[in-house]
Design a protein around this motif. Sequence first.
Motif, PDB file in Angstrom:
ATOM      1  N   ASN A  14      27.161 -67.188  -6.079  1.00  0.00           N
ATOM      2  CA  ASN A  14      27.887 -66.026  -6.605  1.00  0.00           C
ATOM      3  C   ASN A  14      28.559 -66.372  -7.930  1.00  0.00           C
ATOM      4  O   ASN A  14      29.115 -67.441  -8.093  1.00  0.00           O
ATOM      5  CB  ASN A  14      28.969 -65.576  -5.619  1.00  0.00           C
ATOM      6  CG  ASN A  14      28.372 -64.974  -4.353  1.00  0.00           C
ATOM      7  OD1 ASN A  14      28.825 -65.233  -3.248  1.00  0.00           O
ATOM      8  ND2 ASN A  14      27.321 -64.196  -4.517  1.00  0.00           N
ATOM      9  N   GLY A  15      28.454 -65.428  -8.853  1.00  0.00           N
ATOM     10  CA  GLY A  15      29.172 -65.569 -10.132  1.00  0.00           C
ATOM     11  C   GLY A  15      28.520 -66.529 -11.100  1.00  0.00           C
ATOM     12  O   GLY A  15      29.093 -66.857 -12.134  1.00  0.00           O
ATOM     13  N   LYS A  30      23.445 -64.474 -12.411  1.00  0.00           N
ATOM     14  CA  LYS A  30      22.127 -63.885 -12.113  1.00  0.00           C
ATOM     15  C   LYS A  30      22.065 -62.422 -12.567  1.00  0.00           C
ATOM     16  O   LYS A  30      21.104 -61.997 -13.222  1.00  0.00           O
ATOM     17  CB  LYS A  30      21.845 -63.969 -10.600  1.00  0.00           C
ATOM     18  CG  LYS A  30      21.928 -65.352  -9.999  1.00  0.00           C
ATOM     19  CD  LYS A  30      21.520 -65.365  -8.549  1.00  0.00           C
ATOM     20  CE  LYS A  30      22.484 -64.607  -7.629  1.00  0.00           C
ATOM     21  NZ  LYS A  30      23.862 -65.193  -7.598  1.00  0.00           N
ATOM     22  N   ASN A  51      23.729 -61.069 -14.711  1.00  0.00           N
ATOM     23  CA  ASN A  51      23.747 -60.988 -16.196  1.00  0.00           C
ATOM     24  C   ASN A  51      22.319 -60.953 -16.745  1.00  0.00           C
ATOM     25  O   ASN A  51      22.061 -60.353 -17.792  1.00  0.00           O
ATOM     26  CB  ASN A  51      24.508 -62.178 -16.777  1.00  0.00           C
ATOM     27  CG  ASN A  51      26.023 -62.051 -16.537  1.00  0.00           C
ATOM     28  OD1 ASN A  51      26.489 -60.971 -16.168  1.00  0.00           O
ATOM     29  ND2 ASN A  51      26.757 -63.140 -16.722  1.00  0.00           N
TER      30      ASN A  51
HETATM   31  P1  ATP Z   1      26.744 -62.737  -7.349  1.00  0.00           P
HETATM   32  O1  ATP Z   1      25.784 -63.616  -6.600  1.00  0.00           O
HETATM   33  O2  ATP Z   1      28.101 -62.808  -6.798  1.00  0.00           O
HETATM   34  O3  ATP Z   1      26.273 -61.347  -7.551  1.00  0.00           O
HETATM   35  P2  ATP Z   1      25.893 -63.430  -9.999  1.00  0.00           P
HETATM   36  O4  ATP Z   1      25.196 -64.697 -10.047  1.00  0.00           O
HETATM   37  O5  ATP Z   1      25.096 -62.203 -10.071  1.00  0.00           O
HETATM   38  O6  ATP Z   1      26.929 -63.389  -8.786  1.00  0.00           O
HETATM   39  P3  ATP Z   1      27.044 -62.498 -12.384  1.00  0.00           P
HETATM   40  O7  ATP Z   1      27.707 -61.247 -11.932  1.00  0.00           O
HETATM   41  O8  ATP Z   1      25.739 -62.341 -13.108  1.00  0.00           O
HETATM   42  O9  ATP Z   1      26.918 -63.489 -11.216  1.00  0.00           O
HETATM   43  O10 ATP Z   1      27.960 -63.315 -13.380  1.00  0.00           O
HETATM   44  C1  ATP Z   1      29.273 -63.042 -13.533  1.00  0.00           C
HETATM   45  C2  ATP Z   1      29.801 -64.132 -14.395  1.00  0.00           C
HETATM   46  O11 ATP Z   1      29.500 -63.951 -15.766  1.00  0.00           O
HETATM   47  C3  ATP Z   1      31.309 -64.147 -14.279  1.00  0.00           C
HETATM   48  O12 ATP Z   1      31.731 -65.474 -13.946  1.00  0.00           O
HETATM   49  C4  ATP Z   1      31.813 -63.752 -15.614  1.00  0.00           C
HETATM   50  O13 ATP Z   1      32.989 -64.412 -15.980  1.00  0.00           O
HETATM   51  C5  ATP Z   1      30.685 -64.153 -16.545  1.00  0.00           C
HETATM   52  N1  ATP Z   1      30.719 -63.370 -17.726  1.00  0.00           N
HETATM   53  C6  ATP Z   1      30.528 -62.026 -17.800  1.00  0.00           C
HETATM   54  N2  ATP Z   1      30.659 -61.634 -19.072  1.00  0.00           N
HETATM   55  C7  ATP Z   1      30.943 -62.780 -19.796  1.00  0.00           C
HETATM   56  C8  ATP Z   1      31.196 -63.031 -21.161  1.00  0.00           C
HETATM   57  N3  ATP Z   1      31.181 -62.058 -22.046  1.00  0.00           N
HETATM   58  N4  ATP Z   1      31.459 -64.314 -21.551  1.00  0.00           N
HETATM   59  C9  ATP Z   1      31.493 -65.312 -20.655  1.00  0.00           C
HETATM   60  N5  ATP Z   1      31.256 -65.126 -19.396  1.00  0.00           N
HETATM   61  C10 ATP Z   1      30.977 -63.875 -18.970  1.00  0.00           C
END
Ligand code: ATP
Length: 747
Positions: A32-33, A36, A38
Amino acid sequence: MLKSLELSGFKSFAKKTELHFKSQVTAIVGPNGSGKSNIAEAFRFVLGEQSMKSLRSKRGEDLIWNGSTEMSRSNRAKVKLVFDNSKNIFDLDFNEIIIKRAVNRDGSNEYYLNNSLIRLKDVIELLSKAHIGASGHHIISQGEADKILSSSVKERKEMIEDALGLKIYQYKREESQRKLLKTEENIKQVNSLRREIAPHIRFLKKQVEKVERAEDLRLKLSKFYREYLKMEKIYLEKQKKEILEKKKPTLEKLEKLEKEMEEVKRILDASSKKDEKSEELIEIENKIKNERESKDNFYREVGKIEGELNVNERNIEKIKAEEKSEESKTILLKEVEELEREISGFSEVIKIVEKIRDFITKHKFNFDNKKLEELMEINKDLERNRKEMEEKIKNIDIVLNELSSKYNIIKSSIEKEKDSNREAEKNIFKISSEQSEFRAKLESLKEKERRLNIEEEDWKREIQEGGVLLGTAIIGFENEELRLSSQDFSTGLTEPREKQEERRRELEKMKIRLEELGGGGGEEVMKEYKETVERDEFLSKELEDLEKSAKSLEILIKELLEKLDIEFTQGIEKINKTFQEFFSLMFGGGEARLEVVKKEKRKVKNKEEEENLAAEILPSGEISASEMSEEGIDISVSLPRKRIKGLEMLSGGERALTSIALLFAISQVNPPPFIILDETDAALDEANSKKYGEMIESLSKVSQLILITHNRETMSRANVIYGVTMSNDSISNLLSIEFNEAVTVAK
Ligand code: ATP
């Protein structure tokens, strides 16, 4: 066919990160976080997503790597998506299609197609043709699978339209409608502009007419003026010539008369000297008388002299005879007495004797001679006197002759003068009467000349006035072709003067009319009128064009609506077929279908909706059907063995399966080149995960799949797995991993 995705400075992908999609199914796993989602958003972003909400941001700046303790923030986020176009999924003549989007901190965006800057509109059009809509029905974000079920009938319809590839038509229809609206606005504007101009044109037209009338009049007047001036010139010249011709003989005649008069006067003057002549005549007569008297006197003198001479001759003869006898000599007593006196004084006798002797001697020899001599001497004198007298008489005769002839001349001249005087007296009356006749004539000619001079002055003034009023238009009036009576003029005939007077009055009237029409500013008015009319014509032309384009837009909209309608209906049919198949596959039976519904529009919910409605007001002013009723898609489901009808009654898992079945069905109809599913499988139990996996298998036959998942079953279906990790530096890292590592990485 997707080839690769490259992120740099995009959200948590601070460093340039590239994903390769070499196989049909790619899984992205990670804790998580880690970043992905993104990646899914990077897809949305590069495909032109405009909704910040869909990108989980508030502003464009939020998309750019914001920096961490390890790495400073970026100024720009870039995402590059590469397609293999060898199968021509894009209607472009390139083997590879590279779409790139960048956002800057000021929020500005740039789009590139194969490294050429393009507009967003071009990106959207390009993608629509390849069934990759911006609405992203093929990108199902986390928790979004349910969206198709929870959305309104209208939103659902839009999603389906997008999936059916109808968005392009919709887009075109909206664009056309916008254009139509704009065109309508322009038409209104042009109409109102024309309405505004119209009174001005009317006003200017009147002005122009006035100017034209003035110009007309000016032309007529110029012509008329020139004619008038020429006529007047001819008239003046002719009159002058005539007067001159008459004046010359009159003057000559007067001169002649003057001379004659002088002559006559001279004659009469001379006659006044007549008395002088008579006096002269008398004088001459007197002179003749005097001369004659002198002559008589001289004659008498001569006679006297001749008498004396005769006496003396006789005495001389006597003396001469005495000389011849001494005795007879005589002595004069006187002489003896003288002697006695002489001697009486003497004392001596001798002397006396001597004296007497002397006396005798003397008388004896000298006494007679002396007398003779005296006489002869006297005669000589007398003779001389006589001669003198005779000479004088002779001279008097000459004088008398002269006087007589002079007398005759004068006398005859007096006679002659008497005749000519009588003639002259007669003439003097004749001449003076003639003189007064010719003087009167001359006076009348001079009077005419004077009047003519006044007329000439008037004419010159007219020329000046004409110059002031008409400018150069009257120059060269002398060469004006006369329309009337020119023949008469040239042949010396004249028209009655009144005609020219009439012309003059007409001329004055025309001048006044011209002044009333006002001469100045004509060019300005004409120019303004021309410009305004041109502008109006331009506007009218524009109006025509606008109306034409409005018409064609209406037609286009109608056609698009028809096309949409047909394709939509057909699309729904196809979706329903597949939806039913997937649904019964998932639930082992049951029924599911989409239904097109028309809901009566009740209330405008919010501003956005209001705007959407406004766009649907037809150019004709009619209200489109969509305002009256809302067309949408309803979903009807009935599960096998369960008396469940309607979405509201489904469990979470059932909803997830239904939505997946529908999404997959939609995707099957018009398969997009790729589908991204972000944890669509999160709510599924193991049994359903298997069914999900099967659907993925069949879906991967038509579309490339990118699966963001924590689900082991799902991971097992992928050919390539990417692991996303994030360490303390907050930067997302990408690594390619094997299936057996994937589960570990995913945790
Ligand atoms: P999950 O499995 O919980 O859905 P994920 O792998 O999909 O998580 P994301 O939602 O894609 O994770 O990533 C979120 C992360 O991206 C956060 O930690 C956030 O701080 C980071 N993030 C988002 N925008 C920016 C930015 N502009 N600059 C730096 N980091 C960023």
